[in-house]
Scaffold this motif. Structure first.
Motif, short mmCIF file in Angstrom:
data_model
loop_
_atom_site.label_atom_id
_atom_site.label_comp_id
_atom_site.label_asym_id
_atom_site.label_seq_id
_atom_site.Cartn_x
_atom_site.Cartn_y
_atom_site.Cartn_z
N ASP A 76 53.20 55.97 63.18
CA ASP A 76 53.64 55.16 62.04
C ASP A 76 53.00 55.54 60.70
O ASP A 76 53.56 55.24 59.65
N LEU A 77 51.81 56.12 60.74
CA LEU A 77 51.11 56.37 59.47
C LEU A 77 51.17 57.83 59.02
O LEU A 77 50.56 58.18 58.01
N GLU A 130 53.37 59.49 57.57
CA GLU A 130 53.91 59.69 56.21
C GLU A 130 52.82 59.49 55.14
O GLU A 130 52.89 60.10 54.06
N ILE A 131 51.83 58.66 55.44
CA ILE A 131 50.71 58.48 54.50
C ILE A 131 49.71 59.62 54.67
O ILE A 131 49.22 60.19 53.70
N LYS A 133 50.10 63.07 53.03
CA LYS A 133 49.78 63.22 51.61
C LYS A 133 48.35 63.71 51.42
O LYS A 133 47.96 64.13 50.34
N LYS A 146 40.42 62.70 44.53
CA LYS A 146 41.55 63.05 43.67
C LYS A 146 42.45 61.84 43.37
O LYS A 146 43.26 61.88 42.46
N GLY A 147 42.32 60.81 44.18
CA GLY A 147 43.14 59.61 43.97
C GLY A 147 44.60 59.83 44.32
O GLY A 147 45.48 59.18 43.77
N SER A 148 44.87 60.77 45.22
CA SER A 148 46.26 61.08 45.55
C SER A 148 46.92 59.98 46.37
O SER A 148 48.15 59.94 46.47
N VAL A 149 46.14 59.10 46.96
CA VAL A 149 46.68 57.92 47.66
C VAL A 149 45.84 56.73 47.22
O VAL A 149 44.65 56.88 46.96
N ARG A 150 46.47 55.58 47.11
CA ARG A 150 45.72 54.37 46.74
C ARG A 150 44.51 54.24 47.67
O ARG A 150 44.64 54.33 48.88
N ARG A 151 43.33 54.01 47.06
CA ARG A 151 42.09 54.17 47.84
C ARG A 151 41.94 53.18 48.98
O ARG A 151 41.46 53.55 50.05
N HIS A 175 44.30 51.83 50.70
CA HIS A 175 45.25 52.23 51.74
C HIS A 175 44.71 53.46 52.49
O HIS A 175 44.81 53.55 53.71
N SER A 204 43.94 53.35 56.41
CA SER A 204 44.77 54.21 57.26
C SER A 204 43.92 55.18 58.07
O SER A 204 44.41 55.84 58.99
#
Lengths: 236, 414
Positions: free
Chosen positions: B308-309, B311-312, B315, B356-361, B363, B367
């Motif tokens: 399920d994760l 896709e996150i 990134k 880099k902040g490429s994903v909300r921290r 989350h 994850s």
């Protein structure tokens, strides 16, 4: 007869010339407005882009996860670029309308007045849609992670339901704000939403009686999973 | 600082030793902890002026009353001589974000105000604390000139999985000091270091919660203070479900580790290898209580994450790592294995993505939990039949991989 003919043609030509002479300043005004408008739009876009870069909007957006939302299939769009482009096109649109208005054509005057009256509603609707979409993406992702960590098998379904619910809700709000079939929209949304809740209630109550019973028992009696033994090691 | 607390400190004026005990609903165990502290101070530092501060988070189970009840008469039979000064006890509520870090902030402020020479903090839910812990945590500071004493415990081979799989190897690889329990929870530190801690503006972050331990340890190393560790024996906590706090515990600790990497980037990029630190105390083996582990649940959580994760994760993770994870997901429970080098690469990739902040921290950190549980499940499977020494060797080999793969981190960081 020849004189009459000559006068008629001359009058007609003079009238046309008069109209052209009257229209020409308007045309020149429109061209000037368009040139200045495009120039202003370009200057504004450049200044805004540099300003947003200077205040590190892209970096802040990365921290919020906004850049990630705006990127699709590996291509990242910087919020500074998108915002400056958006305002560029807004100024261009306003310039075009002002240009057309400068022609002083009676048919367009009314339409332009109506357009300007409608513009705030349009902006509000776009804003609702954008914010709604961002909230939907954020909450959908948060719900997905939380559901996986809570070991729920239907994590993806929950996440998608939340995402689509918020998107549909914001779409409904946007259409309502635009005044498009207000009553139909509200009634349709109420019926769909009420239907979903009722369907879930029936499905859970009828099909999942045992599950509901087990869930409530665990909730109120602290029974825990029947077959699951808890971990007793310390993570820290 | 609250006025009643300040008034009490003004009455005391100054102290040699300050002990802090943060608490929240620990009535069952705190009196034992306070007794051990008082006995330790009276036995090993009888001439020193000492203050005990219970920084409480608003307990409703009588924790504060339990602290007040304990007196020196309770253990005078174990003392050779009577202490010269009586011990001051202060019970005070802390303010700010609810959490251990906020409780510590009050203790640092008190240490600064009283110009304490040596300080120690101990958890209030300890069942294995003895008076000797005071000597082991305070003596290196009081007499040997150290600024920071980290604990060294005998623990069950499955205990401390966040420490063993992330925090210890990362601290060692990044900052070059082999501090085995960087988030042990029981520390000694000098008044000088307390004064430094209190000046930092971190009290609205995860440092105010579970992030405090790694923050203290990292700052002590990175700012060039003299650090050492002391062997305290067994560490046994009050029984509760440790899994209940996993989410916040994991995210707050790991966010502090990743956050500090940004602050000390120039320093850790220059560190090439790790060095052991001075160790005090007499090391001995301890019989530890067995712990129950639910391997199936951990593996199930990992599988859910992969399904399920992804896709996150994609990134943050390279495609080959994602494919590797998918191949592990297909393994049966019996064959399940999460290799060490894959884990190290994932931790570094998450640290890079956090930077880099490429994903909300938040989350990103949440994850990461299914991946962590997958690695823990594999670690437990690998060590089911192993003795404590063999487990320690496996942790050592993981640390070496973290050190060997550090160039990968540096290369992808910028």
């Amino acid at each position: 007869m020849g004189e009459v003919w000559r006068v008629a043609i001359s009058d007609s030509f003079n009238k046309f010339l008069g109209k052209v002479i009257t229209f020409l300043p308007n045309l020149l005004a429109m061209i000037t407005i368009l040139i200045i408008g495009f120039l202003v739009a370009w200057i504004f876009k450049t200044i805004l882009y540099r300003f947003l870069k200077a205040i590190q909007l892209d970096k802040i957006s990365e921290g919020w996860g906004l850049t990630q939302i705006l990127s699709k299939e590996g291509e990242a769009y910087s919020p500074s670029n998108l915002l400056s482009r958006f305002f560029y096109w807004v100024i261009v649109l306003i310039t075009l309308i002002l240009g057309v208005n400068a022609l002083e054509v009676a048919a367009t005057q009314h339409l332009i007045t109506q357009f300007f009256n409608y513009l705030p509603h349009l902006f509000a609707a776009v804003l609702i849609l954008v914010i709604g979409y961002l909230i939907a993406i954020f909450l959908g992702q948060a719900a997905l992670i939380a559901a996986v960590n809570a070991q729920m098998e239907s994590a993806k379904l929950i996440s998608r339901s939340i995402r689509w619910f918020i998107i549909v809700l914001s779409l409904t709000m946007a259409l309502y704000h635009l005044g498009i079939a207000e009553k139909v929209i509200v009634v349709a949304f109420t019926i769909v939403f009420g239907g979903i809740v009722l369907a879930l209630a029936i499905a859970f109550g009828w099909g999942g009686r045992e599950l509901a019973k087990d869930f409530l028992e665990r909730l109120y009696r602290g029974k825990g999973d029947k077959d699951e033994k808890p971990d007793r090691f310390s993570h820290l | 600082m609250e006025t009643p607390f300040k008034i009490k400190l003004e009455e005391i004026k100054e102290t040699d030793i300050l002990i802090g005990v943060p608490s929240y609903n620990n009535a069952r165990t705190i009196s034992h902890v306070v007794r051990a502290v008082m006995a330790g101070l009276a036995k090993y530092f009888p001439k020193a002026k000492a203050v005990l501060i219970n920084s409480d988070g608003g307990s409703t189970d009588g924790t504060q009353e339990e602290v007040q009840k304990v007196g020196i008469e309770d253990f005078k039979t174990i003392l050779i001589s009577h202490p010269v000064h009586s011990l001051h006890k202060i019970v005070t509520p802390y303010h700010g974000i609810p959490g251990k870090g906020s409780a510590f902030r009050g203790i640092f402020e008190a240490a600064t105000f009283l110009e304490a020479k040596a300080c120690a903090v101990v958890d209030s839910d300890l069942r294995s604390i003895t008076p000797e812990w005071m000597e082991l945590l305070l003596r290196p500071i009081y007499e040997e000139g150290f600024d920071y004493v980290a604990p060294l415990y005998a623990r069950h081979k499955y205990d401390g999985t966040i420490t063993n799989s992330i925090v210890y190897p990362m601290t060692r690889a990044l900052y070059g000091k082999r501090i085995r329990q960087p988030i042990g929870g029981d520390f000694g530190f000098s008044g000088k270091l307390a004064r430094f801690y209190v000046t930092r503006e971190v009290w609205e972050t995860d440092v105010a919660r579970f992030g405090i331990d790694i923050w203290m340890t990292t700052l002590a190393i990175a700012e060039g203070y003299q650090v050492c560790q002391s062997y305290l024996g067994a560490k046994i906590h009050d029984a509760k479900d440790p899994g209940s706090d996993l989410g916040p515990m994991f995210t707050q600790v790991v966010s502090s580790v990743f956050g500090l990497m940004k602050e000390y980037e120039p320093l850790w990029k220059e560190v090439k290898e790790s060095q052991p630190v001075s160790t005090f105390g007499f090391q001995y083996e301890v019989g530890l209580e067995p712990v129950s582990v639910n391997l199936e649940r951990m593996i199930r959580n990992f599988r859910l994450g992969v399904n399920d994760l992804m896709e996150i994760w994609t990134k943050m993770l390279p495609s080959e790592t994602a494919r590797w994870l998918e191949s592990i997901e297909r393994l049966s429970d019996e064959a399940f294995s999460f290799p060490q080098d894959l884990w190290v690469r994932i931790v570094y990739d998450f640290a890079i993505a956090y930077h880099k902040g490429s994903v909300r921290r938040d989350h990103l950190l949440k994850s990461m939990i299914p991946l962590y549980l997958g690695r823990v499940a594999s670690f437990i499977k690998e060590n089911q039949e192993s003795a404590a020494g063999e487990v320690e060797e496996k942790i050592e080999s993981l640390c070496k991989i973290f050190e060997e793969m550090k160039p990968y981190l540096i290369k992808h960081w910028a």
